[in-house]
Design a protein around this motif. Structure first.
Motif, short mmCIF file in Angstrom:
data_model
loop_
_atom_site.label_atom_id
_atom_site.label_comp_id
_atom_site.label_asym_id
_atom_site.label_seq_id
_atom_site.Cartn_x
_atom_site.Cartn_y
_atom_site.Cartn_z
N LEU A 129 13.04 2.66 -1.85
CA LEU A 129 12.37 1.16 -1.04
C LEU A 129 11.17 1.64 -0.21
O LEU A 129 10.10 0.88 -0.21
N PHE A 130 11.26 2.70 0.63
CA PHE A 130 10.27 3.10 1.46
C PHE A 130 9.03 3.44 0.71
O PHE A 130 7.95 3.29 1.11
N SER A 131 9.33 4.28 -0.16
CA SER A 131 8.48 4.77 -1.14
C SER A 131 7.65 3.70 -1.75
O SER A 131 6.40 3.76 -1.94
N MET A 132 8.20 2.79 -2.25
CA MET A 132 7.58 1.48 -2.78
C MET A 132 6.49 0.80 -1.88
O MET A 132 5.59 0.51 -2.35
N LEU A 133 6.78 0.73 -0.58
CA LEU A 133 5.74 0.26 0.47
C LEU A 133 4.62 1.02 0.44
O LEU A 133 3.42 0.65 -0.01
N VAL A 134 4.53 2.50 0.14
CA VAL A 134 3.48 3.32 0.12
C VAL A 134 2.88 2.94 -1.25
O VAL A 134 1.63 2.88 -1.35
N LEU A 135 3.65 2.91 -2.41
CA LEU A 135 3.27 2.74 -3.75
C LEU A 135 2.29 1.48 -3.85
O LEU A 135 1.03 1.42 -4.15
N VAL A 136 2.75 0.25 -2.98
CA VAL A 136 2.12 -0.99 -3.20
C VAL A 136 0.54 -0.78 -2.48
O VAL A 136 -0.48 -1.21 -3.21
N VAL A 137 0.65 0.01 -1.37
CA VAL A 137 -0.85 0.45 -0.84
C VAL A 137 -1.62 1.06 -1.62
O VAL A 137 -2.81 0.43 -1.80
N VAL A 138 -1.23 2.02 -2.24
CA VAL A 138 -1.91 2.93 -3.09
C VAL A 138 -2.57 2.14 -4.38
O VAL A 138 -3.52 2.25 -4.82
N VAL A 139 -1.67 1.48 -4.99
CA VAL A 139 -1.81 0.68 -6.21
C VAL A 139 -2.96 -0.41 -5.74
O VAL A 139 -3.94 -0.53 -6.54
N MET A 140 -2.79 -0.99 -4.77
CA MET A 140 -3.94 -2.04 -4.25
C MET A 140 -5.22 -1.37 -4.07
O MET A 140 -6.08 -2.01 -4.44
N ALA A 141 -5.23 -0.31 -3.59
CA ALA A 141 -6.31 0.49 -3.13
C ALA A 141 -7.06 0.75 -4.23
O ALA A 141 -8.31 0.95 -4.22
N PHE A 142 -6.33 1.11 -5.39
CA PHE A 142 -7.24 1.32 -6.81
C PHE A 142 -7.33 0.19 -7.53
O PHE A 142 -7.34 0.48 -8.85
N GLY A 143 -7.07 -1.16 -7.30
CA GLY A 143 -7.46 -2.21 -7.82
C GLY A 143 -6.45 -2.81 -8.69
O GLY A 143 -7.05 -3.67 -9.54
N SER A 144 -5.26 -2.77 -8.64
CA SER A 144 -4.15 -3.58 -9.18
C SER A 144 -3.64 -4.52 -8.16
O SER A 144 -3.35 -3.76 -7.17
N PHE A 145 -3.58 -5.54 -8.47
CA PHE A 145 -3.11 -6.49 -7.19
C PHE A 145 -1.96 -7.14 -7.93
O PHE A 145 -1.61 -7.23 -9.00
N PRO A 146 -1.16 -7.80 -6.99
CA PRO A 146 0.15 -8.31 -7.26
C PRO A 146 -0.11 -9.16 -8.36
O PRO A 146 -0.75 -10.02 -8.19
N ALA A 147 0.84 -9.12 -9.26
CA ALA A 147 1.11 -10.13 -10.43
C ALA A 147 2.57 -10.28 -10.84
O ALA A 147 3.28 -9.69 -10.28
N LEU A 148 2.64 -11.26 -11.77
CA LEU A 148 3.71 -11.53 -12.29
C LEU A 148 4.53 -10.39 -12.77
O LEU A 148 5.96 -10.03 -12.56
N SER A 149 3.75 -9.39 -13.49
CA SER A 149 4.27 -8.36 -14.14
C SER A 149 5.09 -7.50 -13.07
O SER A 149 5.89 -6.64 -13.50
N TRP A 150 4.67 -7.44 -11.70
CA TRP A 150 5.27 -6.40 -10.93
C TRP A 150 6.49 -6.90 -10.83
O TRP A 150 7.33 -5.85 -10.24
N LEU A 151 7.35 -7.92 -11.14
CA LEU A 151 8.52 -8.41 -10.98
C LEU A 151 9.38 -7.56 -11.84
O LEU A 151 10.88 -7.26 -11.75
N LEU A 152 8.77 -6.88 -13.02
CA LEU A 152 9.51 -5.98 -13.87
C LEU A 152 9.84 -4.72 -13.14
O LEU A 152 10.88 -4.11 -13.74
N VAL A 153 9.50 -4.50 -11.92
CA VAL A 153 9.84 -3.25 -11.33
C VAL A 153 11.23 -3.50 -11.06
O VAL A 153 12.17 -2.46 -11.04
#
Lengths: 328, 259
Positions: free
Chosen positions: A180-204
């Motif tokens: 879960l800590f890693s996922m925090l990092v992942l959210v930042v990385v993913v957003m930095a490369f142009g993917s933003f929160p969407a409904l599909s994120w719930l599939l995680v």
């Protein structure tokens, strides 16, 4: 100090020696109660409703006991997680810094030096790689912790009574919290490369839950094997590294195999291996440029199948040796 | 004791020809080199580097409700091993132990972590012994007060590795003694902490004894055995050498140890 033979004269005296009384069939001298006299230990135990100490409970009873210890399982996993970095100056910051540094190293080697980003758009590659590293590390560290779950905690196993499955489950849970800590990092990385929160994120959430069940199953299996053969702790890092390189953590399996002359079954095996399945699901959920064309067919069914298979088989396999943990 | 009302005696623990064997990997030859390890693996049969230690050899006895039983014997005679086997923590090689309910060993040392604060350790140690969250919550203050950790400042909020060995031992005992047990086993737990704490812990053990069905006590201190126990099992080299009323066994044991 005299040797143990120094008191053999005892046998001439009136003191009741158990080694004698046992041959007479009574259980112990001070236990020579008339109505119970002559009963074998087994019959005596049955008469007073005693049960064999340390016997393995039934599978249902075992699940019930394990559920009863859920607070211990949670407390133990959290304690392990906290204790990990308690001596470091940055303290719990390392929970986040460690995965971040990990991702940076892999990006440097595979993204910049080796150019493994073949077949993936360059703005997708970094989140692709980071997701892969984090999700695979989740399985990898659960297995490694599982191997030592019993063999590294013999003191605990020999001192307290609890369903032994608590330990591997607790270690898998610790890795989930680490993830879960890693996922925090992942959210930042993913957003930095142009993917933003969407409904599909719930599939995680279902993807990681299935992976957690799968990991727990593996941890249970390796906990039993590691309890019998502690040498596995030395061997497993190599097995897991091979698995990592074969699962497409830092490259896309279909893209990498496309221009190579390999049989299709090999590509299927690589893509349907559980590590690749869970990585692909999380990537699919979080990265915009990683569409369903990268996923093998029936991917959710495969993910569910692996979780149920490993979870159920691991639990039963571990429970079968419940009464034998703690020796050796 | 033997001459009490015999008809009312209810057995709580039965050991039937109990054997416990430890297996130690890679300890057969004294040499620790890699070549020695390799030659061990290449050897066939049972000889492959596994050394066995036969710690308990054919012990049988019956313990009854209300008894306090002392276990004595020299170091390495198998007392602690026998205790763990009764608690069902060590699998028996041969023979069986029958118990009424779940006997528990007094001690949580193994579950506690030095890197955690005293407070976190209480919250970890309680569930490890099978206490519920509510039980821990309601007894938390009691545990802290009993341990006396906070008498010299707010030590409960510091990691256990910063404690003196006496303080750590006191906290461990306080956590362990917070739970009530059916059949209680105490492994030399009386000898922790300073004089003041020892008195307090002895009182707590007497309390636990009243609540418990049967008590087993391992100790090298004959005085605490005399104070606590009415029956004594004397183990030597894993065998039960003597089983009887405290005074009789201790007299022989003291003769044996040359006291």
């Amino acid at each position: 100090m005299p040797g143990p033979r120094g008191a053999e004269h005892l046998e001439d005296e009136s003191f009741p020696l158990v080694s004698e009384t046992r041959h007479d069939g009574t259980v112990a001298v001070s236990a020579a109660v008339p109505p119970d006299e002559g009963l074998t230990a087994e019959r005596l135990a049955a008469k007073y409703g005693l049960s064999v100490s340390g016997a393995r409970p039934s599978l249902v009873e075992y699940v019930r006991q394990l559920w009863g210890r859920r607070h211990f399982i949670l407390a133990f996993s959290q304690a392990k997680l906290t204790a990990q970095y308690s001596q470091a100056k940055l303290g719990q910051l390392w929970q986040v810094a460690t995965p971040l540094l990990n991702a940076a190293v892999y990006f440097f080697i595979f993204g910049l030096l080796l150019g493994a980003d073949r077949g993936i758009p360059s703005d997708v590659y970094v989140p692709f790689l980071v997701t892969g590293v984090f999700v695979f590390t989740f399985t990898q560290s659960s297995v490694l912790a599982g191997v030592r779950a019993i063999s590294g905690n013999l003191g605990l196993v020999r001192a307290l009574h609890f369903p032994r499955a608590s330990l591997p489950v607790s270690f898998a849970l610790q890795q989930l919290q680490q993830l879960l800590f890693s996922m925090l990092v992942l959210v930042v990385v993913v957003m930095a490369f142009g993917s933003f929160p969407a409904l599909s994120w719930l599939l995680v959430v279902p993807a990681l839950l299935l992976q957690f069940v799968f990991n727990t199953g593996l941890a249970l299996i390796f906990a039993r094997m590691g309890a019998k053969t502690p040498d596995l702790a030395q061997l497993m890092p190599f097995v897991l590294r091979t698995w990592m390189y074969a699962s497409g953590v830092m490259f896309s399996i279909p893209a990498m195999l496309a221009d190579k002359d390999v049989p299709t079954w090999l590509a299927d095996v690589l893509q349907w291996n559980p590590a690749a399945v869970y990585m692909d699901l999380v990537r699919f959920a979080m990265i915009d440029g990683y569409g369903s064309s990268y996923l093998p067919p029936h991917v959710w069914a495969v993910a569910l199948g692996w979780a149920l298979l490993a979870g159920a088989a691991g639990f039963v396999y571990f429970w079968k040796a419940e009464e034998r943990y703690g020796r050796g | 004791m033997a001459d009490e009302t015999k008809s009312a005696r209810i057995p709580t623990v039965i050991a039937d020809d109990l054997h416990i064997v430890y297996r130690v990997n890679g300890a057969k030859s004294g040499k620790g080199s890699a070549t020695a390890a390799l030659s061990r693996i290449l050897k066939r049969g049972d000889d492959r580097g596994v050394r066995t230690v036969h710690a308990v050899r054919g012990v049988s006895f019956v313990a009854y409700r209300g008894e306090a039983i002392g276990l004595i014997g020299s170091n390495g005679s198998g007392k602690s091993t026998l205790l763990r086997a009764i608690a069902g923590l060590l699998p028996a090689e041969r023979g069986k132990v029958y118990t009424d309910g779940q006997p528990s060993l007094l001690g949580v040392n193994a579950a506690l972590m030095n890197d955690l604060t005293g407070e976190r350790n209480i919250i970890l140690g309680g569930p490890a012994m099978g206490m519920s969250r509510e039980e821990i919550k309601s007894r938390y203050q009691e545990i802290v007060a009993f341990s006396g950790i906070n008498e010299k400042g707010d030590f409960i909020a510091l990691p256990m590795r910063t404690y003196s060995s006496g303080m750590a031992a006191r906290l461990r005992f306080s956590i362990a003694a917070a739970k009530d047990h059916d059949e209680l086993m105490i492994d030399e737990a009386l000898a922790t902490g300073d004089r003041k704490f020892q008195k307090r812990s002895e009182a707590r053990i007497r309390e636990l004894r009243k609540e418990a069905g049967t008590v087993f006590l391992v100790s090298h201190n004959n005085k605490s055995i005399r104070d606590t126990c009415d029956r004594v099992l004397w183990l030597e080299r894993g065998e039960l050498r003597m089983d009887g009323p405290t005074e009789e066994v201790l007299k022989e044991y003291e003769k044996f140890t040359g006291k």
